[in-house]
Design a protein around this motif. Sequence first.
Motif, PDB file in Angstrom:
ATOM      1  N   CYS A   1       0.853  -1.162  -0.047  1.00  0.00           N
ATOM      2  CA  CYS A   1      -0.011   0.018   0.007  1.00  0.00           C
ATOM      3  C   CYS A   1       0.744   1.341  -0.035  1.00  0.00           C
ATOM      4  O   CYS A   1       0.453   2.300  -0.552  1.00  0.00           O
ATOM      5  CB  CYS A   1      -1.022  -0.126   1.284  1.00  0.00           C
ATOM      6  SG  CYS A   1      -2.296  -1.262   1.002  1.00  0.00           S
ATOM      7  N   LEU A   2       2.028   1.112   0.569  1.00  0.00           N
ATOM      8  CA  LEU A   2       2.902   2.209   0.618  1.00  0.00           C
ATOM      9  C   LEU A   2       3.429   2.482  -0.649  1.00  0.00           C
ATOM     10  O   LEU A   2       3.799   3.856  -0.848  1.00  0.00           O
ATOM     11  CB  LEU A   2       3.909   2.003   1.756  1.00  0.00           C
ATOM     12  CG  LEU A   2       4.881   3.047   2.241  1.00  0.00           C
ATOM     13  CD1 LEU A   2       3.965   4.291   3.058  1.00  0.00           C
ATOM     14  CD2 LEU A   2       5.724   2.659   3.220  1.00  0.00           C
ATOM     15  N   LEU A   3       3.549   1.777  -1.642  1.00  0.00           N
ATOM     16  CA  LEU A   3       4.478   1.832  -2.958  1.00  0.00           C
ATOM     17  C   LEU A   3       3.821   2.975  -3.537  1.00  0.00           C
ATOM     18  O   LEU A   3       4.506   3.849  -4.117  1.00  0.00           O
ATOM     19  CB  LEU A   3       4.580   0.647  -3.701  1.00  0.00           C
ATOM     20  CG  LEU A   3       5.181  -0.461  -3.079  1.00  0.00           C
ATOM     21  CD1 LEU A   3       5.146  -1.692  -4.239  1.00  0.00           C
ATOM     22  CD2 LEU A   3       6.780  -0.019  -3.106  1.00  0.00           C
TER      23      LEU A   3
ATOM     24  N   ALA B   1     -11.402  12.002   0.470  1.00  0.00           N
ATOM     25  CA  ALA B   1     -11.858  10.713   0.681  1.00  0.00           C
ATOM     26  C   ALA B   1     -11.951  10.033  -0.635  1.00  0.00           C
ATOM     27  O   ALA B   1     -11.914   8.756  -0.516  1.00  0.00           O
ATOM     28  CB  ALA B   1     -13.127  10.991   1.287  1.00  0.00           C
ATOM     29  N   ILE B   2     -12.350  10.703  -1.784  1.00  0.00           N
ATOM     30  CA  ILE B   2     -12.141   9.972  -2.932  1.00  0.00           C
ATOM     31  C   ILE B   2     -11.035   9.362  -3.415  1.00  0.00           C
ATOM     32  O   ILE B   2     -10.931   8.183  -3.991  1.00  0.00           O
ATOM     33  CB  ILE B   2     -12.971  10.757  -4.100  1.00  0.00           C
ATOM     34  CG1 ILE B   2     -14.657  11.020  -3.760  1.00  0.00           C
ATOM     35  CG2 ILE B   2     -12.825  10.255  -5.341  1.00  0.00           C
ATOM     36  CD1 ILE B   2     -15.438  10.001  -3.810  1.00  0.00           C
ATOM     37  N   LYS B   3      -9.914  10.219  -3.188  1.00  0.00           N
ATOM     38  CA  LYS B   3      -8.747   9.667  -3.793  1.00  0.00           C
ATOM     39  C   LYS B   3      -8.265   8.500  -2.930  1.00  0.00           C
ATOM     40  O   LYS B   3      -7.630   7.716  -3.257  1.00  0.00           O
ATOM     41  CB  LYS B   3      -7.715  10.775  -3.532  1.00  0.00           C
ATOM     42  CG  LYS B   3      -7.986  11.661  -4.624  1.00  0.00           C
ATOM     43  CD  LYS B   3      -6.671  12.880  -4.888  1.00  0.00           C
ATOM     44  CE  LYS B   3      -6.881  13.547  -6.145  1.00  0.00           C
ATOM     45  NZ  LYS B   3      -6.396  12.632  -7.173  1.00  0.00           N
TER      46      LYS B   3
ATOM     47  N   TRP C   1      -7.537   2.713  -2.192  1.00  0.00           N
ATOM     48  CA  TRP C   1      -7.728   1.310  -1.796  1.00  0.00           C
ATOM     49  C   TRP C   1      -8.583   0.395  -2.745  1.00  0.00           C
ATOM     50  O   TRP C   1      -7.932  -0.841  -2.593  1.00  0.00           O
ATOM     51  CB  TRP C   1      -8.955   1.514  -0.677  1.00  0.00           C
ATOM     52  CG  TRP C   1      -9.376   0.316  -0.112  1.00  0.00           C
ATOM     53  CD1 TRP C   1      -8.553  -0.243   0.886  1.00  0.00           C
ATOM     54  CD2 TRP C   1     -10.534  -0.517  -0.197  1.00  0.00           C
ATOM     55  NE1 TRP C   1      -9.207  -1.802   1.401  1.00  0.00           N
ATOM     56  CE2 TRP C   1     -10.479  -1.905   0.563  1.00  0.00           C
ATOM     57  CE3 TRP C   1     -11.743  -0.281  -1.040  1.00  0.00           C
ATOM     58  CZ2 TRP C   1     -11.512  -2.699   0.375  1.00  0.00           C
ATOM     59  CZ3 TRP C   1     -12.529  -1.394  -0.953  1.00  0.00           C
ATOM     60  CH2 TRP C   1     -12.535  -2.278  -0.341  1.00  0.00           C
ATOM     61  N   LEU C   2      -9.067   0.982  -3.628  1.00  0.00           N
ATOM     62  CA  LEU C   2      -9.700   0.027  -4.781  1.00  0.00           C
ATOM     63  C   LEU C   2      -8.645  -0.799  -5.776  1.00  0.00           C
ATOM     64  O   LEU C   2      -8.764  -1.642  -6.275  1.00  0.00           O
ATOM     65  CB  LEU C   2     -10.591   0.838  -5.567  1.00  0.00           C
ATOM     66  CG  LEU C   2     -12.134   1.051  -4.986  1.00  0.00           C
ATOM     67  CD1 LEU C   2     -12.993   1.849  -5.950  1.00  0.00           C
ATOM     68  CD2 LEU C   2     -12.632  -0.178  -4.635  1.00  0.00           C
ATOM     69  N   VAL C   3      -7.479  -0.060  -5.917  1.00  0.00           N
ATOM     70  CA  VAL C   3      -6.479  -0.400  -6.913  1.00  0.00           C
ATOM     71  C   VAL C   3      -5.321  -0.998  -6.034  1.00  0.00           C
ATOM     72  O   VAL C   3      -4.356  -1.625  -6.512  1.00  0.00           O
ATOM     73  CB  VAL C   3      -6.081   0.532  -7.506  1.00  0.00           C
ATOM     74  CG1 VAL C   3      -7.121   1.240  -8.303  1.00  0.00           C
ATOM     75  CG2 VAL C   3      -5.224   1.873  -6.921  1.00  0.00           C
ATOM     76  N   THR C   4      -5.333  -1.038  -4.668  1.00  0.00           N
ATOM     77  CA  THR C   4      -4.308  -1.612  -3.927  1.00  0.00           C
ATOM     78  C   THR C   4      -4.696  -2.607  -2.754  1.00  0.00           C
ATOM     79  O   THR C   4      -4.656  -3.782  -2.659  1.00  0.00           O
ATOM     80  CB  THR C   4      -3.325  -0.515  -3.143  1.00  0.00           C
ATOM     81  OG1 THR C   4      -4.147   0.377  -2.331  1.00  0.00           O
ATOM     82  CG2 THR C   4      -2.477   0.112  -4.300  1.00  0.00           C
ATOM     83  N   GLY C   5      -5.602  -1.946  -1.868  1.00  0.00           N
ATOM     84  CA  GLY C   5      -6.078  -2.871  -0.700  1.00  0.00           C
ATOM     85  C   GLY C   5      -7.180  -3.832  -1.146  1.00  0.00           C
ATOM     86  O   GLY C   5      -6.930  -5.025  -0.678  1.00  0.00           O
TER      87      GLY C   5
ATOM     88  N   ALA D   1      -8.034   1.690   6.310  1.00  0.00           N
ATOM     89  CA  ALA D   1      -7.317   2.462   7.265  1.00  0.00           C
ATOM     90  C   ALA D   1      -5.820   2.968   6.677  1.00  0.00           C
ATOM     91  O   ALA D   1      -5.347   4.109   6.760  1.00  0.00           O
ATOM     92  CB  ALA D   1      -7.063   2.002   8.454  1.00  0.00           C
ATOM     93  N   LEU D   2      -5.082   2.011   6.069  1.00  0.00           N
ATOM     94  CA  LEU D   2      -4.045   2.445   5.731  1.00  0.00           C
ATOM     95  C   LEU D   2      -3.995   3.324   4.263  1.00  0.00           C
ATOM     96  O   LEU D   2      -3.158   4.237   4.163  1.00  0.00           O
ATOM     97  CB  LEU D   2      -3.150   1.130   4.846  1.00  0.00           C
ATOM     98  CG  LEU D   2      -3.242  -0.059   5.809  1.00  0.00           C
ATOM     99  CD1 LEU D   2      -2.595  -1.310   4.811  1.00  0.00           C
ATOM    100  CD2 LEU D   2      -2.372   0.285   6.794  1.00  0.00           C
ATOM    101  N   SER D   3      -4.998   3.178   3.539  1.00  0.00           N
ATOM    102  CA  SER D   3      -5.278   4.265   2.398  1.00  0.00           C
ATOM    103  C   SER D   3      -5.730   5.716   3.204  1.00  0.00           C
ATOM    104  O   SER D   3      -4.856   6.677   2.722  1.00  0.00           O
ATOM    105  CB  SER D   3      -6.308   3.793   1.467  1.00  0.00           C
ATOM    106  OG  SER D   3      -5.917   2.701   0.816  1.00  0.00           O
ATOM    107  N   SER D   4      -6.568   5.628   4.218  1.00  0.00           N
ATOM    108  CA  SER D   4      -6.862   6.864   4.740  1.00  0.00           C
ATOM    109  C   SER D   4      -5.465   7.556   5.540  1.00  0.00           C
ATOM    110  O   SER D   4      -5.475   8.735   5.285  1.00  0.00           O
ATOM    111  CB  SER D   4      -7.873   6.846   5.792  1.00  0.00           C
ATOM    112  OG  SER D   4      -8.960   6.341   5.175  1.00  0.00           O
ATOM    113  N   ILE D   5      -4.802   6.677   6.178  1.00  0.00           N
ATOM    114  CA  ILE D   5      -3.642   7.456   6.857  1.00  0.00           C
ATOM    115  C   ILE D   5      -2.793   7.685   5.702  1.00  0.00           C
ATOM    116  O   ILE D   5      -1.777   8.797   5.858  1.00  0.00           O
ATOM    117  CB  ILE D   5      -2.998   6.256   7.785  1.00  0.00           C
ATOM    118  CG1 ILE D   5      -3.982   6.150   9.011  1.00  0.00           C
ATOM    119  CG2 ILE D   5      -1.793   6.760   8.323  1.00  0.00           C
ATOM    120  CD1 ILE D   5      -3.809   4.805   9.674  1.00  0.00           C
ATOM    121  N   GLY D   6      -2.353   7.070   4.654  1.00  0.00           N
ATOM    122  CA  GLY D   6      -1.453   7.311   3.626  1.00  0.00           C
ATOM    123  C   GLY D   6      -1.854   8.624   2.968  1.00  0.00           C
ATOM    124  O   GLY D   6      -1.030   9.264   2.428  1.00  0.00           O
ATOM    125  N   ALA D   7      -3.259   8.884   2.743  1.00  0.00           N
ATOM    126  CA  ALA D   7      -3.652  10.086   2.064  1.00  0.00           C
ATOM    127  C   ALA D   7      -3.177  11.228   2.987  1.00  0.00           C
ATOM    128  O   ALA D   7      -2.570  12.230   2.462  1.00  0.00           O
ATOM    129  CB  ALA D   7      -5.126  10.014   1.972  1.00  0.00           C
TER     130      ALA D   7
END
Length: 218
Positions: free
Chosen positions: A60-62, A92-94, A99-103, A137-143
């Motif tokens: 997810c970090l990549l 939120a959309i980003k 998440w849709l393309v990674t998580g 959560a990973l995507s939200s924190i990453g954003a």
Amino acid sequence: MIALLLRDLRLAMRAGGGFGLGLAFFLLVAVLVPLGVGPEGGVLARIAPGILWVGALLACLLSLDRLFALDHEDGSLDLLATAPIPLEGVVAIKALAHWLVTGLPLTLAAPLLGVLLHLPDSGQVWLVASLAVGTPALSSIGAFGAALTVGLKRGGLLLSLLVLPLYVPTLIFGAEIIKRGAAGMAVEVPLLLLAGITLGAAAALPFASALALRINLR
């Protein structure tokens, strides 16, 4: 909002660093660990929860550094900041597109990689459940991290240093769910804590990310 989501999904697929790269990295982790640790099924089954969650976290970090950087470079982010859509909604959309393309692909591929690491059958369902609950959560924190570093050149390393400590609770509870599920123990407590982290991140971090973007765009 839907048009923005579809646009981000198309850009993620076209620019790379999303679905294919994250999934390939996740697969490489699951394949290389047995080569380094050894083929003993008991050892692999014991470390599988942590290895799978670390692999998902790093995958997810990549692509996080691309979350706002491409829009910032071509000026689209300035237009989005002045659009009728609230900037919090844009964030939120980003995060959802990320998440849709990674998580989501990592969650769907996880059972196969669990088999490679000799994860017991009783832990497979909890592997999918923990990733499904925890990866948003990973995507939200990453954003949030991407918003803080959007104006910096070569901010990928700084982004990793900012985000990785915030990922630790998600990693701990996600791996604990799989461990308890594989051992036949109760998983309600770590699952609820992980769900709380995800809901809290999804509710609060778009506002913090939008504030960071406004400061960087001044």
